[in-house]
Design a protein around this motif. Structure first.
Motif, PDB file in Angstrom:
ATOM      1  N   LEU A 109       1.854  33.617  56.272  1.00 16.75           N
ATOM      2  CA  LEU A 109       0.544  34.357  55.626  1.00 16.75           C
ATOM      3  C   LEU A 109       1.581  35.362  55.567  1.00 16.75           C
ATOM      4  O   LEU A 109       1.030  35.336  53.862  1.00 16.75           O
ATOM      5  N   SER A 110       2.536  36.036  55.064  1.00 19.05           N
ATOM      6  CA  SER A 110       3.164  36.788  54.062  1.00 19.05           C
ATOM      7  C   SER A 110       3.795  36.084  52.417  1.00 19.05           C
ATOM      8  O   SER A 110       3.667  36.690  51.778  1.00 19.05           O
ATOM      9  N   GLY A 170       0.955  44.570  47.641  1.00 17.75           N
ATOM     10  CA  GLY A 170       0.525  45.874  48.540  1.00 17.75           C
ATOM     11  C   GLY A 170       0.211  45.404  50.316  1.00 17.75           C
ATOM     12  O   GLY A 170       0.738  45.727  51.327  1.00 17.75           O
ATOM     13  N   TRP A 171      -1.183  44.667  49.612  1.00 19.05           N
ATOM     14  CA  TRP A 171      -1.487  44.163  51.573  1.00 19.05           C
ATOM     15  C   TRP A 171      -0.049  43.226  52.222  1.00 19.05           C
ATOM     16  O   TRP A 171       0.825  43.349  53.111  1.00 19.05           O
ATOM     17  N   VAL A 178      -3.508  46.080  62.232  1.00 13.25           N
ATOM     18  CA  VAL A 178      -3.873  47.390  61.825  1.00 13.25           C
ATOM     19  C   VAL A 178      -4.181  46.658  60.524  1.00 13.25           C
ATOM     20  O   VAL A 178      -4.546  46.788  59.618  1.00 13.25           O
ATOM     21  N   PRO A 179      -2.222  46.375  59.461  1.00  7.46           N
ATOM     22  CA  PRO A 179      -2.619  46.001  58.140  1.00  7.46           C
ATOM     23  C   PRO A 179      -3.230  44.629  57.674  1.00  7.46           C
ATOM     24  O   PRO A 179      -4.001  44.118  57.404  1.00  7.46           O
ATOM     25  N   LEU A 180      -3.750  43.450  58.963  1.00  4.15           N
ATOM     26  CA  LEU A 180      -4.492  42.552  59.212  1.00  4.15           C
ATOM     27  C   LEU A 180      -5.882  42.619  59.016  1.00  4.15           C
ATOM     28  O   LEU A 180      -6.239  42.156  58.097  1.00  4.15           O
ATOM     29  N   LEU A 181      -6.340  44.171  59.879  1.00  7.91           N
ATOM     30  CA  LEU A 181      -7.561  44.072  59.551  1.00  7.91           C
ATOM     31  C   LEU A 181      -8.503  44.635  57.707  1.00  7.91           C
ATOM     32  O   LEU A 181      -9.370  44.268  57.774  1.00  7.91           O
ATOM     33  N   ASP A 190     -10.524  44.545  53.567  1.00 10.83           N
ATOM     34  CA  ASP A 190     -10.413  43.403  51.466  1.00 10.83           C
ATOM     35  C   ASP A 190     -10.944  42.718  50.850  1.00 10.83           C
ATOM     36  O   ASP A 190     -12.117  42.731  49.793  1.00 10.83           O
ATOM     37  N   MET A 191     -10.599  41.634  51.682  1.00 12.70           N
ATOM     38  CA  MET A 191     -10.973  40.692  51.115  1.00 12.70           C
ATOM     39  C   MET A 191     -12.666  40.273  51.336  1.00 12.70           C
ATOM     40  O   MET A 191     -12.826  39.561  50.497  1.00 12.70           O
TER      41      MET A 191
END
Length: 481
Positions: free
Chosen positions: A181-182, A217-218, A300-303, A308-309
């Motif tokens: 994913l990254s 950033g994501w 947390v970042p996945l959420l 955002d998307m």
């Protein structure tokens, strides 16, 4: 002296009705077509709570632990080699999932995991007895306690299996999906590095950046979380095996703890070692807490990314509409043609569940009273649940959403051209107050920023064009200092 030989036969017992099994409390009827014994059956009677079963990957890891113990016991002369080989043979069947149908226990059981440990011991014993032509349930020539559990206690074997399965699930299931994913996010960021868009802070228009910068950033948030998880998982390499009941190692021979850790390391290809302090290993579960915290750190970042998307894809005509997500399935049973950001929504729910699982793990780990933590099944179940849904969710999110996401370049350009916040570029030339006056005029009179600037008389057209170039306002692209 001769010893029984293994006669290969398919997994399964061709029998109907019930048979009698026994343990230290007496006899109990067990389904005749199952390998489990008396203690497993008692657990099914006393703990038939809900539908939450112990995760099968735990049993697969338990097979590794039981095989390692048998081989160490044979090497040290405590067990005949033929018996260790028989246990190891069945333990391999456990690890490969061939005996999954014989592990029926619920999460809600004794907090030490004793019944799960005995479930494994009984299944291995009875399957082993079957393979050498013995009578299932006779506990001869393989005894679930004396042989399969030799040198062990549930109190040290269960946390050992916990660490093994959690590490393997992290490394084999979750981390590869996060890496993919990254990589996809980074690829999209590179592809769109020069596509200018309007930034938003406080959900309000802000100065421009590029789509690539936003996506970078994501990707970096996800990379940082993965780095923290990698660091956290290293604590799982320390194993409790050899501590037996309370950490003293009673009934385990000298050197057993190091030997079984080394054997597990060989069987798994991971650098497992014996825990330096078995009292800590049995009474606390800090390594599992750290692993769970690492999973929370991923959630947390996945959420954020998923939310955002779906904000940026809102519309298609009455929302932001900057991103165009793949259309996977109809979105409404009443509104024809509606398509929703379902993969984003699923990932938000997954991340929310992981946050809740971590709260449970943290509180359960705090219940390590005196010499044993007796919240192990719920800690293990929640950690493995988080790993599984994060791995599956990230894979689907990548394949069915991120990889197919495209840009609405017309909408992006429209927002850039109409943004009042480009006025920020005028501040160094005319000062904050005059720039603010231009912005207020543009908004109040519904003028373009350039028209409002020219109306102010603070600068002329060529100066405005020189100063207000969105591409010149996005920095050098990396977000670094």
């Amino acid at each position: 002296m001769t010893h029984p030989t293994i006669t290969p036969c398919p997994v399964g017992i061709q029998a109907t009705g019930m048979r009698q099994e026994r343990d230290s409390m007496g006899q109990i009827a067990v389904p005749a077509d199952k390998y489990w014994g008396a203690q497993t059956q008692r657990s099914l009677v006393h703990f038939s709570i809900g539908t939450d079963h112990m995760p099968l990957p735990l049993y697969h890891a338990y097979g590794i632990v039981k095989k390692a113990a048998a081989l160490v016991n044979a090497a040290e002369g405590r067990m005949p080699q033929w018996k260790a080989d028989l246990i190891a043979h069945v333990a391999d069947e456990v690890s490969t999932g061939e005996l999954d149908a014989h592990f029926p226990l619920y999460v809600w059981q004794t907090g030490s995991g004793t019944q799960t440990n005995m479930n494994v011991n009984e299944v291995i014993a009875n399957r082993g007895i079957q393979l050498v032509g013995g009578t299932i349930g006779s506990q001869t020539p393989i005894h679930p306690n004396d042989d399969v559990n030799m040198g062990q206690s549930s109190n040290d074997s269960f946390p050992t299996a916990m660490h093994v399965v959690t590490l393997l699930e992290l490394e084999d299931r979750l981390i590869p999906e996060i890496e993919q994913l990254s990589a996809t996010l980074h690829r999209k960021a590179h592809e769109w590095q020069a596509v200018v868009k309007i930034g938003r802070t406080h959900l309000q228009d802000a100065v421009p950046l590029t789509v690539g910068q936003e996506w970078s950033g994501w990707a970096t948030l996800l990379d940082d979380a993965l780095k923290n998880l990698r660091h956290a998982k290293d604590a799982l390499l320390e194993l409790a095996a050899g501590g037996t009941a309370v950490g003293t190692g009673l009934n385990a021979p000298q050197g057993f703890s190091k030997a079984i850790a080394a054997r597990i390391a060989t069987l798994t290809g991971r650098p497992f070692i014996t825990a330096p302090n078995k009292f800590a290993a049995l009474s606390g579960l800090d390594a599992m807490v750290r692993a769970s915290a690492g999973l929370r750190g991923l959630a947390v970042p996945l959420l954020k990314i998923a939310n955002d998307m779906r904000w940026l894809a809102s519309g298609p005509r009455c929302g932001l509409g900057e991103l165009i997500l793949p259309e996977n399935e109809p979105g409404s049973s009443i509104m024809p043609g509606k398509v929703n950001p379902t993969q984003c929504e699923a990932l938000v729910m997954i991340a929310t569940q992981v946050l809740g699982n971590d709260t449970t793990v943290g509180f359960a780990a705090s219940q390590g009273q005196l010499d044993l933590n007796v919240m192990r099944p719920i800690i293990l179940a929640n950690c493995l649940h988080s790993i599984r849904i994060l791995a599956d969710g990230c894979k689907n999110f990548r394949v069915f959403s991120v990889e197919g996401t495209t840009l609405n370049r017309d909408k992006l350009a429209h927002y850039v051209n109409g943004s009042v916040m480009l006025v920020t570029a005028l501040t160094p030339e005319i000062g904050y107050d005059k720039a603010a006056a231009i912005a207020h005029t543009a908004m109040q009179e519904n003028l373009s920023l350039k028209d409002a600037a020219l109306k102010s008389g603070y600068l002329d057209g060529p100066t405005f064009d020189r100063l207000v170039n969105p591409l010149d306002m996005v920095g050098h692209g990396t977000g670094g200092a």
